[in-house]
Motif scaffolding. Sequence first.
Motif: not given
Lengths: 191, 18
Positions: A1, A6, A44-45, A48, A110, A113-115, A160, B6, B8, B10-12, B14
């Motif tokens: 990006x 961050x 998100x954290x 993981x 993903x 949770x990422x909708x 996906x 989010x 994919x 972006x999630x990865x 993090x």
Amino acid sequence: NENVSMDYSIKHPLQNCWTLWYFENDRNQSWEKNQREIASFDTVEDFWSLYNHIKPASELKQGTDYSLFKKGIRPMWEDAANKKGGRWLISLEKKQRTNDLDRYWLDIILCLIGEAFENSDEVCGAVVNIRYKGDKIGVWTGDASKGAAVLEIGRKLKERLHISNRITIGYEVHKDTMDKTGSSSKYSYSV
Amino acid sequence: GTKIVYERNFLLNLRNSP
């Protein structure tokens, strides 16, 4: 990006709180008792830190499941949120346990949770079944009668997961699965 | 309200953040 720095002091909130469940078949206990809640997360954290320290699906014992559901929905047909619903079913060949299973399961998580789905309100959760005959992954939605929403979710899932257009996946209504008496047509939708 | 979505990647990205 881009060159965005961050801010690691802030966790990234999820739209929903999710609960991870683990099923292991102990014949001395009821099926429902064998479904154990592992943990819930809503950032998100925190996702993981859970995911990074549990076994990948491919290393689970035969006969076990992981389920990831929105908090408050139990990973069973009988739950009020599931009983009018169904699941998109991805049936894997044995050899796909080494090649595709963990990638599919993580990409599905993903998406959840990422909708990733336009109709993500319709999504209840997802289940991975580890089975000798071939593993299965199901993405559960709450209302099988909402055809347009169900189809959008199915199409996005295929995209996906990079499932080839030569392969068709089907949507099973839970009620039909419960009532199943013979080998009548299994799928209400397919993409 | 707006849905928190989010991507994919972006999630990865993090995954191993401190």
